[in-house]
Design an enzyme around this catalytic site. Structure first.
Site, short mmCIF file in Angstrom:
data_model
loop_
_atom_site.label_atom_id
_atom_site.label_comp_id
_atom_site.label_asym_id
_atom_site.label_seq_id
_atom_site.Cartn_x
_atom_site.Cartn_y
_atom_site.Cartn_z
N SER A 126 -12.33 20.14 -38.13
CA SER A 126 -13.24 19.19 -38.77
C SER A 126 -13.22 19.40 -40.28
CB SER A 126 -14.64 19.46 -38.23
OG SER A 126 -15.62 18.89 -39.07
N TYR A 150 -22.02 25.67 -36.46
CA TYR A 150 -20.96 24.78 -35.95
C TYR A 150 -19.72 24.87 -36.85
CZ TYR A 150 -18.23 20.53 -35.59
OH TYR A 150 -17.18 19.66 -35.51
N LYS A 154 -15.79 26.47 -36.16
CA LYS A 154 -14.51 25.78 -36.37
C LYS A 154 -13.62 26.57 -37.33
CE LYS A 154 -14.87 22.19 -33.71
NZ LYS A 154 -13.96 21.95 -32.59
N1 UFG Z 1 -27.10 9.30 -42.44
C1 UFG Z 1 -28.24 8.55 -42.69
N2 UFG Z 1 -29.07 8.29 -41.64
C2 UFG Z 1 -28.84 8.72 -40.36
C3 UFG Z 1 -27.67 9.49 -40.12
C4 UFG Z 1 -26.83 9.77 -41.18
O1 UFG Z 1 -28.48 8.15 -43.82
O2 UFG Z 1 -29.66 8.44 -39.47
C5 UFG Z 1 -26.16 9.55 -43.54
C6 UFG Z 1 -25.92 11.02 -43.85
O3 UFG Z 1 -26.89 11.51 -44.76
C7 UFG Z 1 -24.49 10.99 -44.41
C8 UFG Z 1 -23.83 9.84 -43.66
O4 UFG Z 1 -24.89 9.05 -43.16
O5 UFG Z 1 -24.53 10.66 -45.78
C9 UFG Z 1 -22.97 10.29 -42.51
O6 UFG Z 1 -23.71 11.14 -41.63
P1 UFG Z 1 -23.18 11.54 -40.18
O7 UFG Z 1 -24.26 12.36 -39.53
O8 UFG Z 1 -22.70 10.35 -39.46
O9 UFG Z 1 -21.90 12.43 -40.50
P2 UFG Z 1 -21.78 13.79 -41.33
O10 UFG Z 1 -20.75 13.52 -42.37
O11 UFG Z 1 -23.05 14.33 -41.76
O12 UFG Z 1 -21.26 14.78 -40.19
C10 UFG Z 1 -19.95 14.70 -39.73
C11 UFG Z 1 -19.84 15.24 -38.31
C12 UFG Z 1 -20.14 16.71 -38.26
C13 UFG Z 1 -19.33 17.45 -39.28
C14 UFG Z 1 -19.55 16.84 -40.65
C15 UFG Z 1 -18.72 17.49 -41.73
O13 UFG Z 1 -20.75 14.57 -37.47
O14 UFG Z 1 -19.75 17.18 -36.99
O15 UFG Z 1 -19.17 15.46 -40.60
O16 UFG Z 1 -17.38 17.35 -41.42
F1 UFG Z 1 -19.73 18.75 -39.34
#
Ligand code: UFG
Length: 338
Positions: A126, A150, A154
């Site tokens: 990841s 997590y 990884k």
């Molecule tokens: N976000 C919102 N509202 C929500 C959910 C997310 O505004 O309800 C925003 C987050 O702040 C972020 C973006 O949307 O800016 C993406 O968030 P995600 O949770 O979809 O994805 P992340 O990038 O935070 O997480 C992903 C994977 C994890 C991994 C991470 C880093 O889900 O497993 O990328 O690689 F660890």
């Protein structure tokens, strides 16, 4: 003769899409899954998508005896290892479970593979291994780090793979660093598990669009990004699946491993994604600005050039396709049994 591949976690979100991509590419595929986090309907849906029977073994990657049996009974040429826990929040609450399942699962699998003389492996890593990336777009040579158990699990897995391959050059391992996988197979028959309240942005937006959740919280609008909301490199899950096929082919061809990013190289903000989803679904998506989510980076997007050079990887789906297929799946999932 076609190559036979074992997919651990093959009934999960990325595993099931990779199953389809491998069948399309002419591989024989065997799924191993404990169905701890995957629907038991997935195999029959995969049959509907591919038109052929699906071989599934219900077992856990921590079960060494089960792995030994599978390798003894089936002439497996390579393994793609998806089976792992993936929730950042849950890993903070229960780090031991994450180490046992993610790190212990990989070690058990590699020991069983080694004993069976199978040393071709593709591993789901990841972009989380870059921690808070200092370099954007992020190349594979960027410094590594982690911000939660997590991510730590990884990173440890990547190090175990590197050390094992250094100790025995017969190993050929493809380490794939996923950015943000979204969307669903164009058939509308498989997608991300729609049960529960999602942590990730696109499945949450999908549920708001469908009216299952009232409103989206946008976590922060004061980041140093063009519109103040978080920027991510969203990649269609079918493109990601194709990346696994290309990784396997590169391992067969080169006989050595690789570590590559799988992203598009293009970042979109939360507000851009909401607007694209509203267009693709033709639904209104109510949202409110909420505080930042602890641990979130402002921006994350890949330098995708190494995957292009080493694997010939070229993503085909754009943001509209990602939203459109997610929406199709969201509507179908409500009528399919789980
Ligand atoms: N976000 C919102 N509202 C929500 C959910 C997310 O505004 O309800 C925003 C987050 O702040 C972020 C973006 O949307 O800016 C993406 O968030 P995600 O949770 O979809 O994805 P992340 O990038 O935070 O997480 C992903 C994977 C994890 C991994 C991470 C880093 O889900 O497993 O990328 O690689 F660890």
């Amino acid at each position: 003769m076609s190559q036979r591949v074992l997919l651990t976690g093959g009934a999960g979100y990325i595993g099931s899409h990779t199953y389809v991509a491998l069948i399309d590419a002419g591989y024989e595929v065997l799924i191993l899954d404990n169905f701890g986090n995957a629907s038991r309907q997935v195999p029959s849906r995969l049959k509907a998508v591919t038109g052929a029977d699906v071989q599934v073994i219900e077992a856990d990657v921590l079960d060494r005896a089960a792995l030994d049996r599978i390798f003894a009974e089936h002439a497996i040429d390579a393994v793609i290892h998806f089976a792992a826990y993936k929730s950042v929040g849950e890993s903070v609450r229960n780090p031991l479970a994450y180490m046992q399942n993610n790190v212990g699962g990989l070690v058990t699998l590699m020991q069983a593979m080694d004993a069976a003389d199978i040393r071709r492996l593709v591993f789901s890593s990841s972009a989380t291994v870059y921690g808070e990336a200092e370099q954007l777009p992020t190349p594979e040579t960027a410094p590594l780090g982690y911000g939660n158990p997590y991510g730590h699990s990884k990173l440890i897995c990547e190090q175990i793979i590197e050390e094992t391959a250094a100790a025995d050059p017969r190993w050929a391992v493809g380490v794939l660093r996923y950015f943000n996988p979204v969307g669903a197979h164009p058939s509308g028959l498989i997608g991300e598990d729609p049960s529960g309240v999602p942590d990730n942005l696109m499945p949450y937006v999908a549920k708001v669009a469908a009216g299952d959740l009232p409103m989206l919280s946008v976590f922060g609008d004061d980041y140093p990004t063009p519109d103040g909301t978080g920027v991510r490199d969203y990649i269609h899950v079918s493109d990601l699946a194709q990346g696994h096929v290309l990784s396997l082919k590169a391992l067969e061809r080169d006989g050595t491993g690789h570590v590559v990013n799988l992203g598009t190289g293009r970042g979109y903000s939360v507000l851009e994604l909401i607007a694209a989803y509203a267009r693709a679904s033709n639904q209104h998506i109510p949202y409110k600005i909420a505080p930042r989510r602890p641990g979130d980076a402002a921006s994350s997007y890949a330098d995708p050039s190494l995957a292009r050079t080493v694997l010939g990887f070229e993503p085909k789906y754009d943001l509209h396709d990602m939203c459109r297929t997610s929406w199709m799946w969201m509507q179908n999932a409500q009528t399919l049994p789980d």
